[in-house]
Design a protein around this motif. Structure first.
Motif, mmCIF file in Angstrom:
data_model
loop_
_atom_site.group_PDB
_atom_site.id
_atom_site.type_symbol
_atom_site.label_atom_id
_atom_site.label_comp_id
_atom_site.label_asym_id
_atom_site.label_seq_id
_atom_site.Cartn_x
_atom_site.Cartn_y
_atom_site.Cartn_z
ATOM 1 N N TYR A 72 40.041 50.344 33.551
ATOM 2 C CA TYR A 72 39.735 49.126 34.293
ATOM 3 C C TYR A 72 39.330 49.532 35.704
ATOM 4 O O TYR A 72 40.158 50.005 36.479
ATOM 5 C CB TYR A 72 40.940 48.187 34.338
ATOM 6 C CG TYR A 72 41.356 47.704 32.966
ATOM 7 C CD1 TYR A 72 40.756 46.596 32.395
ATOM 8 C CD2 TYR A 72 42.341 48.368 32.242
ATOM 9 C CE1 TYR A 72 41.125 46.152 31.136
ATOM 10 C CE2 TYR A 72 42.716 47.923 30.983
ATOM 11 C CZ TYR A 72 42.106 46.823 30.438
ATOM 12 O OH TYR A 72 42.470 46.387 29.194
ATOM 13 N N GLU A 73 38.055 49.363 36.030
ATOM 14 C CA GLU A 73 37.541 49.688 37.358
ATOM 15 C C GLU A 73 37.428 48.392 38.141
ATOM 16 O O GLU A 73 36.559 47.567 37.876
ATOM 17 C CB GLU A 73 36.171 50.365 37.250
ATOM 18 C CG GLU A 73 36.211 51.695 36.552
ATOM 19 C CD GLU A 73 34.836 52.315 36.388
ATOM 20 O OE1 GLU A 73 33.832 51.705 36.817
ATOM 21 O OE2 GLU A 73 34.768 53.409 35.816
ATOM 22 N N THR A 74 38.325 48.204 39.095
ATOM 23 C CA THR A 74 38.365 46.974 39.879
ATOM 24 C C THR A 74 37.749 47.232 41.247
ATOM 25 O O THR A 74 38.181 48.129 41.956
ATOM 26 C CB THR A 74 39.814 46.478 40.036
ATOM 27 O OG1 THR A 74 40.411 46.369 38.742
ATOM 28 C CG2 THR A 74 39.858 45.135 40.723
ATOM 29 N N LYS A 75 36.751 46.420 41.580
ATOM 30 C CA LYS A 75 36.098 46.509 42.886
ATOM 31 C C LYS A 75 36.456 45.253 43.666
ATOM 32 O O LYS A 75 36.434 44.151 43.127
ATOM 33 C CB LYS A 75 34.584 46.622 42.734
ATOM 34 C CG LYS A 75 34.163 47.880 42.012
ATOM 35 C CD LYS A 75 32.675 47.913 41.778
ATOM 36 C CE LYS A 75 32.330 49.161 40.980
ATOM 37 N NZ LYS A 75 30.982 49.124 40.467
ATOM 38 N N TYR A 76 36.795 45.432 44.940
ATOM 39 C CA TYR A 76 37.180 44.307 45.794
ATOM 40 C C TYR A 76 36.116 44.085 46.860
ATOM 41 O O TYR A 76 35.561 45.033 47.396
ATOM 42 C CB TYR A 76 38.517 44.609 46.485
ATOM 43 C CG TYR A 76 39.667 44.813 45.542
ATOM 44 C CD1 TYR A 76 40.326 43.732 44.987
ATOM 45 C CD2 TYR A 76 40.096 46.090 45.211
ATOM 46 C CE1 TYR A 76 41.389 43.916 44.114
ATOM 47 C CE2 TYR A 76 41.166 46.290 44.347
ATOM 48 C CZ TYR A 76 41.804 45.196 43.808
ATOM 49 O OH TYR A 76 42.853 45.379 42.952
ATOM 50 N N ARG A 77 35.877 42.805 47.173
ATOM 51 C CA ARG A 77 34.966 42.476 48.263
ATOM 52 C C ARG A 77 35.186 41.020 48.656
ATOM 53 O O ARG A 77 35.857 40.271 47.957
ATOM 54 C CB ARG A 77 33.517 42.730 47.888
ATOM 55 C CG ARG A 77 32.975 41.842 46.773
ATOM 56 C CD ARG A 77 31.499 42.114 46.523
ATOM 57 N NE ARG A 77 30.978 41.318 45.440
ATOM 58 C CZ ARG A 77 30.501 40.081 45.566
ATOM 59 N NH1 ARG A 77 30.506 39.502 46.751
ATOM 60 N NH2 ARG A 77 30.034 39.423 44.540
ATOM 61 N N THR A 78 34.587 40.642 49.757
ATOM 62 C CA THR A 78 34.627 39.246 50.174
ATOM 63 C C THR A 78 33.335 38.563 49.719
ATOM 64 O O THR A 78 32.325 39.223 49.479
ATOM 65 C CB THR A 78 34.772 39.128 51.706
ATOM 66 O OG1 THR A 78 33.713 39.849 52.323
ATOM 67 C CG2 THR A 78 36.107 39.685 52.171
ATOM 68 N N ALA A 79 33.379 37.258 49.597
ATOM 69 C CA ALA A 79 32.233 36.495 49.114
ATOM 70 C C ALA A 79 31.106 36.484 50.150
ATOM 71 O O ALA A 79 31.359 36.448 51.356
ATOM 72 C CB ALA A 79 32.653 35.064 48.797
#
Length: 186
Positions: A72-79
């Motif tokens: 599971y490759e989870t990428k985080y960012r803001t909208a």
């Protein structure tokens, strides 16, 4: 005699160890998850410290010859501004449609939009909306008092994991698809 040598059958060497390895199956399944935080879910300080990505792996042994490895490759960012506009639609179905048009995520990836608890896009009492185009909306309550980013991510992680399990094939589904190959224990 000459005829003995000229009529001899050629015996090729067979790589028996490599042939035996063909019986084993090692599947590596990757699920790309993008967690997008809408405005109001994180403080400005937390937004600056948001990690780019996180990898979680699970390994299952279906039988002696079959291994399944989930990544599971989870990428985080803001909208983005355009995504924020799409999240201001009157209902979740219209937002899902608008977000799909704006999406730049790879085909097959899951995109989870984390919304503030005050968001009106989801009806009262509904905390999660799973869209038609591998997009989900999740309401999340930001704890007052400036919780550490690590605490926020660990609090949202179970909800994101549950959404991903809902939107992807489960381990049992994959085992069922491989049932003609795997000898299930009785």
């Amino acid at each position: 005699p000459l005829w003995w040598r000229t009529t001899e059958t050629y015996r090729a060497w067979l790589p028996m160890s490599q042939i035996r390895e063909l019986d084993s199956l090692h599947l590596h399944l990757t699920v790309e998850v993008e967690v997008v935080f809408a405005q109001g879910t994180l403080t400005p300080d937390q937004q600056k410290k948001l990690p780019l990505s996180q990898v979680r792996e699970q390994e299952h042994h279906a039988d002696t010859e079959t291994d399944l490895k989930y990544r599971y490759e989870t990428k985080y960012r803001t909208a983005t501004i355009m995504e924020e506009d799409a999240l201001n639609q009157p209902n979740a179905a219209e937002a899902d449609k608008s977000l799909h048009i704006l999406s730049e995520s790879p085909c097959g990836s899951v995109v989870v939009y984390v919304l503030p608890e005050s968001s009106t896009i989801l009806p009262e009492g509904v905390g999660v909306y799973v869209g038609l185009k591998r997009t989900a909306l999740v309401k999340f309550e930001l704890r007052k008092g400036g919780a550490a980013l690590k605490d926020v991510l660990s609090a949202i992680d179970p909800e994101v994991e549950q959404v991903v399990q809902t939107m992807s094939f489960s381990h049992q589904d994959i085992i069922a698809a491989l049932s003609n190959r795997i000898r299930l224990a009785k």
